[in-house]
Motif scaffolding. Structure first.
Motif, mmCIF file in Angstrom:
data_model
loop_
_atom_site.group_PDB
_atom_site.id
_atom_site.type_symbol
_atom_site.label_atom_id
_atom_site.label_comp_id
_atom_site.label_asym_id
_atom_site.label_seq_id
_atom_site.Cartn_x
_atom_site.Cartn_y
_atom_site.Cartn_z
ATOM 1 N N GLU A 89 12.144 4.840 -0.172
ATOM 2 C CA GLU A 89 13.435 4.872 -0.859
ATOM 3 C C GLU A 89 13.914 3.466 -1.202
ATOM 4 N N ALA A 90 13.663 2.513 -0.330
ATOM 5 C CA ALA A 90 14.075 1.134 -0.585
ATOM 6 C C ALA A 90 13.226 0.487 -1.676
ATOM 7 N N HIS A 91 11.992 0.916 -1.778
ATOM 8 C CA HIS A 91 11.061 0.389 -2.776
ATOM 9 C C HIS A 91 10.418 1.563 -3.506
ATOM 10 N N PRO A 92 11.082 2.108 -4.523
ATOM 11 C CA PRO A 92 10.548 3.281 -5.223
ATOM 12 C C PRO A 92 9.191 3.033 -5.881
ATOM 13 N N ASP A 93 8.897 1.778 -6.201
ATOM 14 C CA ASP A 93 7.618 1.481 -6.831
ATOM 15 C C ASP A 93 6.493 1.247 -5.823
ATOM 16 N N ALA A 94 6.795 1.395 -4.548
ATOM 17 C CA ALA A 94 5.760 1.204 -3.523
ATOM 18 C C ALA A 94 4.684 2.271 -3.691
ATOM 19 N N VAL A 95 3.451 1.839 -3.606
ATOM 20 C CA VAL A 95 2.329 2.760 -3.780
ATOM 21 C C VAL A 95 1.867 3.271 -2.420
ATOM 22 N N LYS A 96 0.992 4.231 -2.464
ATOM 23 C CA LYS A 96 0.486 4.856 -1.240
ATOM 24 C C LYS A 96 -0.158 3.836 -0.302
ATOM 25 N N GLN A 97 -0.816 2.859 -0.882
ATOM 26 C CA GLN A 97 -1.472 1.827 -0.082
ATOM 27 C C GLN A 97 -0.443 1.000 0.696
ATOM 28 N N ASP A 98 0.708 0.726 0.102
ATOM 29 C CA ASP A 98 1.766 -0.004 0.801
ATOM 30 C C ASP A 98 2.261 0.793 2.001
ATOM 31 N N LEU A 99 2.439 2.085 1.812
ATOM 32 C CA LEU A 99 2.895 2.931 2.911
ATOM 33 C C LEU A 99 1.850 3.012 4.015
ATOM 34 N N MET A 100 0.576 3.053 3.613
ATOM 35 C CA MET A 100 -0.490 3.092 4.618
ATOM 36 C C MET A 100 -0.520 1.784 5.420
ATOM 37 N N HIS A 101 -0.399 0.653 4.730
ATOM 38 C CA HIS A 101 -0.388 -0.640 5.432
ATOM 39 C C HIS A 101 0.827 -0.752 6.348
#
Length: 158
Positions: A72-84
């Protein structure tokens, strides 16, 4: 806005989130230890199981909450960012939980390892040969290190 979240920001958020998850895990562990001292056999056997399930559920819900909060804070965050981010949370949390277990073994309950070795010795002395019992004595001094690393890996995988 950038396509990905900076590595520094992920580490900063993961360290705070890992601290929260570690405190929850440690609190449930302490509560589980206290419930084993309850007089009733049913309560002392059932309550740690219920606390273990509650710990798993609370940690999963918190973990999901923090991942959603990052998204929600970074709507452009990709799946890889969430995994990291998730991996960093797991690493920070597992280091803190393993550190607490090491502190528990070395400072809070220093006789815990020797009591476990002695209970093994009395239970299995008739089945174990002298080499096994000697190896057990040698293992006793290294047990806190083994417990630290096993806890670290176990918590990280969870």
């Amino acid at each position: 806005m950038d396509k990905s979240v900076s590595s520094r920001e992920l580490w900063n958020k993961a360290s705070a989130t890992g601290l929260i998850l570690a405190l929850v895990t440690i609190a449930f562990g302490v509560l589980g230890g206290l419930t084993s001292k309850v007089g009733s056999a049913i309560v002392s056997n059932a309550l740690p199981i219920l606390l273990g399930l509650a710990k798993i559920i609370v940690c999963i819900v918190l973990f999901r909450y923090f991942l959603v909060k990052l998204k929600e804070a970074h709507p452009d965050a990709v799946k890889q960012d969430l995994m990291h981010y998730g991996l960093r949370i797991a690493l920070c949390s597992s280091i803190l939980v393993a550190g607490y277990n090491l502190l528990d073994i070395l400072v809070i309950n220093p006789d815990q390892v020797s009591q476990a070795v002695e209970s093994f010795r009395t239970a299995y002395s008739q089945f174990a040969d002298s080499n096994t019992l000697n190896a057990l004595d040698a293992l006793e001094g290294k047990m806190p290190v083994y417990v630290f690393f096993v806890t670290l890996v176990y918590c990280f995988v969870w």
